[in-house]
Scaffold this motif. Structure first.
Motif, PDB file in Angstrom:
ATOM      1  N   LEU A 168       0.791  -0.982   0.061  1.00 15.22           N
ATOM      2  CA  LEU A 168       0.145  -0.112  -0.072  1.00 15.22           C
ATOM      3  C   LEU A 168       0.884   1.010   0.027  1.00 15.22           C
ATOM      4  O   LEU A 168       1.428   1.323   0.891  1.00 15.22           O
ATOM      5  N   LEU A 169       0.727   2.078  -1.102  1.00 15.74           N
ATOM      6  CA  LEU A 169       1.701   3.272  -1.097  1.00 15.74           C
ATOM      7  C   LEU A 169       1.166   4.277   0.032  1.00 15.74           C
ATOM      8  O   LEU A 169       0.141   4.339   0.197  1.00 15.74           O
ATOM      9  N   SER A 170       1.976   5.048   0.407  1.00  9.69           N
ATOM     10  CA  SER A 170       1.843   5.965   1.480  1.00  9.69           C
ATOM     11  C   SER A 170       1.178   6.989   0.689  1.00  9.69           C
ATOM     12  O   SER A 170       1.088   7.113  -0.302  1.00  9.69           O
ATOM     13  N   SER A 171       0.310   7.848   1.914  1.00  8.85           N
ATOM     14  CA  SER A 171      -0.613   8.937   1.344  1.00  8.85           C
ATOM     15  C   SER A 171       0.526  10.045   1.189  1.00  8.85           C
ATOM     16  O   SER A 171       0.035  11.205   0.353  1.00  8.85           O
ATOM     17  N   ASN A 172       1.677  10.103   1.529  1.00 11.36           N
ATOM     18  CA  ASN A 172       2.603  11.116   1.085  1.00 11.36           C
ATOM     19  C   ASN A 172       3.293  10.863  -0.107  1.00 11.36           C
ATOM     20  O   ASN A 172       4.291   9.938  -0.383  1.00 11.36           O
ATOM     21  N   SER A 173       2.898  11.673  -1.323  1.00 12.06           N
ATOM     22  CA  SER A 173       3.492  11.314  -2.769  1.00 12.06           C
ATOM     23  C   SER A 173       4.796  11.347  -2.795  1.00 12.06           C
ATOM     24  O   SER A 173       5.457  10.841  -3.712  1.00 12.06           O
ATOM     25  N   SER A 174       5.612  11.981  -1.945  1.00 16.21           N
ATOM     26  CA  SER A 174       6.751  12.217  -1.951  1.00 16.21           C
ATOM     27  C   SER A 174       7.635  10.831  -1.775  1.00 16.21           C
ATOM     28  O   SER A 174       8.965  10.916  -2.232  1.00 16.21           O
ATOM     29  N   SER A 175       7.240   9.993  -1.056  1.00 16.90           N
ATOM     30  CA  SER A 175       7.471   8.683  -1.125  1.00 16.90           C
ATOM     31  C   SER A 175       7.362   7.698  -2.091  1.00 16.90           C
ATOM     32  O   SER A 175       8.093   6.707  -1.929  1.00 16.90           O
ATOM     33  N   TRP A 176       6.572   7.935  -2.950  1.00 16.44           N
ATOM     34  CA  TRP A 176       6.285   6.999  -3.965  1.00 16.44           C
ATOM     35  C   TRP A 176       7.537   6.712  -4.862  1.00 16.44           C
ATOM     36  O   TRP A 176       7.467   5.400  -5.357  1.00 16.44           O
ATOM     37  N   PRO A 177       8.379   7.184  -5.172  1.00 19.67           N
ATOM     38  CA  PRO A 177       9.507   6.941  -6.019  1.00 19.67           C
ATOM     39  C   PRO A 177      10.397   5.698  -5.331  1.00 19.67           C
ATOM     40  O   PRO A 177      10.588   4.772  -6.276  1.00 19.67           O
ATOM     41  N   GLN A 178      10.253   5.473  -4.169  1.00 15.03           N
ATOM     42  CA  GLN A 178      10.815   4.400  -3.495  1.00 15.03           C
ATOM     43  C   GLN A 178      10.002   3.029  -3.821  1.00 15.03           C
ATOM     44  O   GLN A 178      10.645   2.234  -4.088  1.00 15.03           O
ATOM     45  N   TYR A 179       8.654   3.214  -3.860  1.00 14.17           N
ATOM     46  CA  TYR A 179       7.913   2.133  -4.286  1.00 14.17           C
ATOM     47  C   TYR A 179       7.981   1.572  -5.792  1.00 14.17           C
ATOM     48  O   TYR A 179       8.352   0.559  -6.245  1.00 14.17           O
ATOM     49  N   VAL A 180       8.191   2.849  -6.609  1.00 12.71           N
ATOM     50  CA  VAL A 180       8.457   2.519  -7.864  1.00 12.71           C
ATOM     51  C   VAL A 180       9.758   1.949  -8.302  1.00 12.71           C
ATOM     52  O   VAL A 180       9.864   1.197  -9.152  1.00 12.71           O
ATOM     53  N   LEU A 181      10.732   2.142  -7.407  1.00 13.31           N
ATOM     54  CA  LEU A 181      12.027   1.762  -7.462  1.00 13.31           C
ATOM     55  C   LEU A 181      11.959   0.028  -7.491  1.00 13.31           C
ATOM     56  O   LEU A 181      12.680  -0.621  -8.001  1.00 13.31           O
ATOM     57  N   ASN A 182      11.086  -0.406  -6.554  1.00 13.26           N
ATOM     58  CA  ASN A 182      10.675  -1.855  -6.406  1.00 13.26           C
ATOM     59  C   ASN A 182      10.145  -2.570  -7.503  1.00 13.26           C
ATOM     60  O   ASN A 182       9.688  -3.651  -7.297  1.00 13.26           O
ATOM     61  N   MET A 183       9.492  -1.726  -8.358  1.00 13.42           N
ATOM     62  CA  MET A 183       8.388  -2.359  -9.471  1.00 13.42           C
ATOM     63  C   MET A 183       9.212  -3.019 -10.591  1.00 13.42           C
ATOM     64  O   MET A 183      10.245  -2.552 -11.044  1.00 13.42           O
ATOM     65  N   ASN A 184       8.696  -4.288 -10.943  1.00 11.07           N
ATOM     66  CA  ASN A 184       9.276  -4.957 -11.875  1.00 11.07           C
ATOM     67  C   ASN A 184       8.285  -5.110 -12.985  1.00 11.07           C
ATOM     68  O   ASN A 184       7.266  -4.852 -12.987  1.00 11.07           O
ATOM     69  N   PRO A 185       8.851  -5.716 -14.098  1.00 13.95           N
ATOM     70  CA  PRO A 185       7.772  -5.909 -15.202  1.00 13.95           C
ATOM     71  C   PRO A 185       6.699  -6.758 -14.885  1.00 13.95           C
ATOM     72  O   PRO A 185       7.048  -7.895 -14.476  1.00 13.95           O
ATOM     73  N   GLY A 186       5.690  -6.417 -15.101  1.00 14.21           N
ATOM     74  CA  GLY A 186       4.277  -7.357 -15.038  1.00 14.21           C
ATOM     75  C   GLY A 186       3.813  -6.963 -13.644  1.00 14.21           C
ATOM     76  O   GLY A 186       2.678  -7.618 -13.355  1.00 14.21           O
ATOM     77  N   ASP A 187       4.423  -6.223 -12.710  1.00 16.57           N
ATOM     78  CA  ASP A 187       3.648  -5.787 -11.372  1.00 16.57           C
ATOM     79  C   ASP A 187       2.580  -5.232 -11.621  1.00 16.57           C
ATOM     80  O   ASP A 187       2.578  -4.536 -12.792  1.00 16.57           O
ATOM     81  N   LEU A 188       1.612  -4.935 -10.928  1.00 13.73           N
ATOM     82  CA  LEU A 188       0.269  -4.374 -11.042  1.00 13.73           C
ATOM     83  C   LEU A 188       0.343  -3.143  -9.946  1.00 13.73           C
ATOM     84  O   LEU A 188       0.592  -3.028  -8.976  1.00 13.73           O
ATOM     85  N   LEU A 189      -0.034  -1.987 -10.573  1.00 14.69           N
ATOM     86  CA  LEU A 189      -0.126  -0.765  -9.827  1.00 14.69           C
ATOM     87  C   LEU A 189      -1.742  -0.432  -9.876  1.00 14.69           C
ATOM     88  O   LEU A 189      -2.226  -0.025 -10.940  1.00 14.69           O
ATOM     89  N   ILE A 190      -2.472  -0.392  -8.847  1.00 14.43           N
ATOM     90  CA  ILE A 190      -3.894  -0.156  -8.829  1.00 14.43           C
ATOM     91  C   ILE A 190      -4.075   0.962  -8.160  1.00 14.43           C
ATOM     92  O   ILE A 190      -3.945   1.374  -7.111  1.00 14.43           O
ATOM     93  N   ILE A 191      -5.013   2.091  -9.152  1.00 14.22           N
ATOM     94  CA  ILE A 191      -4.878   3.363  -8.721  1.00 14.22           C
ATOM     95  C   ILE A 191      -6.376   3.551  -8.733  1.00 14.22           C
ATOM     96  O   ILE A 191      -7.245   3.392  -9.689  1.00 14.22           O
ATOM     97  N   PHE A 192      -6.845   4.311  -7.562  1.00  7.89           N
ATOM     98  CA  PHE A 192      -8.219   5.180  -7.397  1.00  7.89           C
ATOM     99  C   PHE A 192      -8.064   6.471  -7.540  1.00  7.89           C
ATOM    100  O   PHE A 192      -7.411   7.010  -6.889  1.00  7.89           O
ATOM    101  N   ASP A 193      -8.855   6.877  -8.510  1.00  6.69           N
ATOM    102  CA  ASP A 193      -8.734   8.299  -8.914  1.00  6.69           C
ATOM    103  C   ASP A 193     -10.045   9.010  -9.590  1.00  6.69           C
ATOM    104  O   ASP A 193     -10.492   8.726 -10.468  1.00  6.69           O
TER     105      ASP A 193
END
Length: 290
Positions: A168-193
């Motif tokens: 679960l990504l933090s509500s603080n968007s400044s921390s999102w790059p750390q999550y993206v760093l761990n993403m690999n091809p085929g992983d899923l990002l589920i966005i609610f907007d």
């Protein structure tokens, strides 16, 4: 989809098969940077699409609008709806509220939202998303906005029990790059907007795509800009007789997906649940009856 529920984008897509080559060229130009691309003068729109102004007139009439001004009025109303704040939404509903009890008005609106959303929802899309979520080789990342963050957390909490490799990504968007760093091809990002869309979601989806992740978006009938980057998007009807948008139908789809994933991986899920219950016993998290 009812006329009232249709966006201009919906109308264009539904008529695409009957458009001429020049009209399809115009339609593609309008959809490319929708809805901004349709807010200019008729001359500007024609020039941007590389077609004549009579082509613009013919196409909007073929779409069912009285003329270009009527077409643009619908677009302006759509844009206004996507940026409405809670006060404006409350005032709009209050002006037309019937004399029935709020429970009845709310129930009617929600049932209408559910019927319309299910009518528009492609079951093949639902099944493919369920299969993607069930694939344990993929890590799942969940994120939502100021209000929809609660839906993202709800989805994450259940999926965390059903399968490993969830975040679960933090509500603080400044921390999102750390999550993206761990993403690999085929992983899923589920966005609610949903409307009053958050610009950071587009930036996040773009960065995730560059890492090879696939995007699933839960949005509204007007559609988050992040949906353009998605493999699949659930467009949900959200309007209710309130200053706030309704999350009922979005939650309905989330819970249906939870059951679909759980059912397809039940043997593994059951073992995880047994282990989790044992951990609850050890930590005495829940009171026992008796």
């Amino acid at each position: 989809m009812s006329v009232a529920a249709k966006t201009v984008s919906d109308v264009i897509h539904s008529h695409f098969g009957v458009l001429t080559r020049a009209e399809r060229q115009l339609a593609e130009s309008l959809l490319d940077n929708y809805p901004v691309s349709g807010l200019g003068s008729i001359t500007t729109i024609a020039e941007n699409a590389g077609v004549s102004t009579p082509t613009v007139v013919r196409m909007v009439q073929k779409l069912g609008y009285k003329g270009y001004p009527d077409f643009q009025q619908h677009l302006h109303q759509e844009v206004e709806a996507t940026i409405s704040n809670p006060i404006a939404k409350h005032d709009r509903w209050a002006q037309n509220a019937p004399g029935t009890h709020i429970l009845n008005r709310f129930a009617d609106a929600i049932m209408g939202n559910l019927r319309q959303t299910l009518t528009d929802l492609d079951t093949a899309t639902f099944d493919d998303v369920a299969a993607l979520l069930s694939d344990r080789k993929r890590t799942l990342y969940f994120v939502g906005g100021r209000i929809t963050g609660a839906l993202a957390e709800y989805f994450f909490t259940h999926m965390q029990v059903i399968r490993p490799n969830t975040a679960l990504l933090s509500s603080n968007s400044s921390s999102w790059p750390q999550y993206v760093l761990n993403m690999n091809p085929g992983d899923l990002l589920i966005i609610f907007d949903i409307r009053r869309y958050e610009q950071e979601m587009v930036s996040l989806a773009t960065a995730a795509r560059k890492r090879g992740a696939e995007i699933i978006v839960f949005t509204d009938q007007w559609t988050s800009p992040a949906a353009k980057l998605a493999r699949h998007a659930f467009r949900v009807q959200i309007e209710a007789p309130s200053a706030w948008d309704s999350s009922v139908v979005t939650l309905f789809i989330v819970e249906a997906l939870i059951e679909a994933v759980q059912n397809s991986t039940w043997d593994e899920t059951k073992e995880r649940m047994k282990t989790l219950e044992g951990l609850f016993e050890q930590t005495r998290l829940f009171r026992k009856p008796g």
